[in-house]
Design an enzyme around this catalytic site. Structure first.
Site, PDB file in Angstrom:
ATOM      1  N   ASN A  37      34.011  42.488  44.585  1.00  0.00           N
ATOM      2  CA  ASN A  37      34.717  42.315  45.897  1.00  0.00           C
ATOM      3  C   ASN A  37      36.338  42.492  45.424  1.00  0.00           C
ATOM      4  O   ASN A  37      36.636  42.905  44.485  1.00  0.00           O
ATOM      5  CB  ASN A  37      34.513  41.109  46.542  1.00  0.00           C
ATOM      6  CG  ASN A  37      34.512  41.262  48.241  1.00  0.00           C
ATOM      7  OD1 ASN A  37      35.212  42.070  48.564  1.00  0.00           O
ATOM      8  ND2 ASN A  37      33.648  40.542  48.745  1.00  0.00           N
ATOM      9  N   HIS A  67      43.483  33.270  21.995  1.00  0.00           N
ATOM     10  CA  HIS A  67      44.750  33.161  20.990  1.00  0.00           C
ATOM     11  C   HIS A  67      44.399  31.761  20.264  1.00  0.00           C
ATOM     12  O   HIS A  67      43.490  30.969  20.780  1.00  0.00           O
ATOM     13  CB  HIS A  67      46.165  33.033  21.562  1.00  0.00           C
ATOM     14  CG  HIS A  67      46.490  34.370  22.396  1.00  0.00           C
ATOM     15  ND1 HIS A  67      46.730  35.555  21.880  1.00  0.00           N
ATOM     16  CD2 HIS A  67      46.356  34.267  23.584  1.00  0.00           C
ATOM     17  CE1 HIS A  67      46.832  36.256  22.918  1.00  0.00           C
ATOM     18  NE2 HIS A  67      46.522  35.492  24.250  1.00  0.00           N
ATOM     19  N   GLY A  82      33.849  33.641  45.555  1.00  0.00           N
ATOM     20  CA  GLY A  82      35.093  33.804  45.305  1.00  0.00           C
ATOM     21  C   GLY A  82      35.763  32.961  44.521  1.00  0.00           C
ATOM     22  O   GLY A  82      35.704  31.942  44.293  1.00  0.00           O
ATOM     23  N   THR A 131      33.674  27.473  31.779  1.00  0.00           N
ATOM     24  CA  THR A 131      34.104  27.361  30.298  1.00  0.00           C
ATOM     25  C   THR A 131      33.178  27.514  29.222  1.00  0.00           C
ATOM     26  O   THR A 131      33.560  27.460  27.853  1.00  0.00           O
ATOM     27  CB  THR A 131      35.114  25.915  30.143  1.00  0.00           C
ATOM     28  OG1 THR A 131      33.981  24.989  30.292  1.00  0.00           O
ATOM     29  CG2 THR A 131      36.028  25.819  31.091  1.00  0.00           C
ATOM     30  N   LYS A 132      31.900  27.231  29.809  1.00  0.00           N
ATOM     31  CA  LYS A 132      30.580  27.309  28.584  1.00  0.00           C
ATOM     32  C   LYS A 132      29.523  28.098  29.150  1.00  0.00           C
ATOM     33  O   LYS A 132      29.628  28.531  30.497  1.00  0.00           O
ATOM     34  CB  LYS A 132      30.328  25.861  27.982  1.00  0.00           C
ATOM     35  CG  LYS A 132      29.831  25.121  29.338  1.00  0.00           C
ATOM     36  CD  LYS A 132      29.363  23.673  29.032  1.00  0.00           C
ATOM     37  CE  LYS A 132      28.722  22.713  30.203  1.00  0.00           C
ATOM     38  NZ  LYS A 132      28.326  21.708  29.652  1.00  0.00           N
TER      39      LYS A 132
END
Length: 196
Positions: free
Chosen positions: A90, A120, A149, A172-173
C-alpha cells in the site's frame, strides 16, 4: 588466494562494506530515478494501469506476474527486493533493501510500513567514521503474509508462512508459520492454524 569481493557483494552478503562506492552510487541513482518515475506516474493522466507494474518489475530484483504497488514507495536499491506473485504493498512504504528482502506469494503490506535491512555496530568506537562500518541483515517473509499499516520490520527478521502482523507493530525478532503478532516489540498473540 581468496577472491576479492565488490562492495555490492559484501553488502548483500552481510559483510562490512563501504557505502561510498561507485557501483553502489550508480545503483542508488538508478533506484531514485525509477522511484520518481513510478511515483510521478501513479494517478497521473499518463497512468494506464500497465506502465506502473512495468517500472516496478524494472526496479525490483524479481517479481511474480501480478504485483500491485501504490504510490509513495521508496527503496534504497530495488535490485535486492524479490517478491512472489500476487504481491500488494500500500501507500508510502519504505523498503530499505541494502540487504536482501525476500517476500513470498500472496503478501499484503499495509500503508506506511517500513522494512529495514541496514544496520551498524553497537560499539560506539566502531561507528565513528561512518561509511566503512555498514553491514546488512536480510529480511525473509513467507507466503500469505499480511502486515497492517505502519508495521516496521527490523534487520535480520524471518517470518514464516501465513504470518499476520498487527498495525503499528515493530517486529524485532523472527516468528514461525501461522503466527499472529502485534505490539512494540511484536509478541505472539496466538497461533492461527489454517482450517482449509
Amino acid at each position: 588466494m581468496e577472491p576479492v569481493l565488490t562492495e555490492r557483494e559484501k553488502m548483500v552478503s552481510g559483510l562490512r562494506y563501504r557505502f561510498e562506492d561507485p557501483e553502489l552510487d550508480q545503483l542508488r541513482l538508478r533506484a531514485r530515478r525509477l522511484n520518481k518515475q513510478f511515483n510521478n506516474l501513479i494517478g497521473s493522466d499518463e497512468d494506464d494501469g500497465k506502465k506502473g507494474p512495468e517500472i516496478i518489475k524494472q526496479l525490483f530484483g524479481s517479481t511474480g506476474e501480478i504485483v500491485i504497488v501504490r504510490e509513495g514507495i521508496k527503496v534504497s536499491y530495488g535490485v535486492n527486493i524479490h517478491v512472489g506473485n500476487k504481491f500488494f504493498i500500500n501507500h508510502n512504504c519504505i523498503l530499505n533493501d541494502d540487504g536482501p528482502i525476500r517476500i513470498g506469494y500472496g503478501a499484503m503490506i499495509g500503508p506506511n510500513s517500513q522494512l529495514y535491512t541496514a544496520t551498524h555496530p553497537f560499539e560506539p568506537s566502531e561507528r565513528i567514521g561512518g561509511s566503512d562500518e555498514n553491514f546488512t541483515k536480510g529480511i525473509t517473509i513467507g507466503d500469505n503474509f499480511w502486515g497492517g499499516g505502519n508495521v516496521i520490520i527490523l534487520p535480520g527478521v524471518t517470518l514464516g508462512n501465513n504470518v499476520i502482523v498487527g498495525a503499528g507493530s515493530v517486529v524485532t525478532k523472527s516468528f514461525p508459520d501461522n503466527s499472529i503478532i502485534a505490539g512494540n516489540p511484536a509478541k505472539l498473540i496466538r497461533m492461527n492454524i489454517p482450517t482449509k
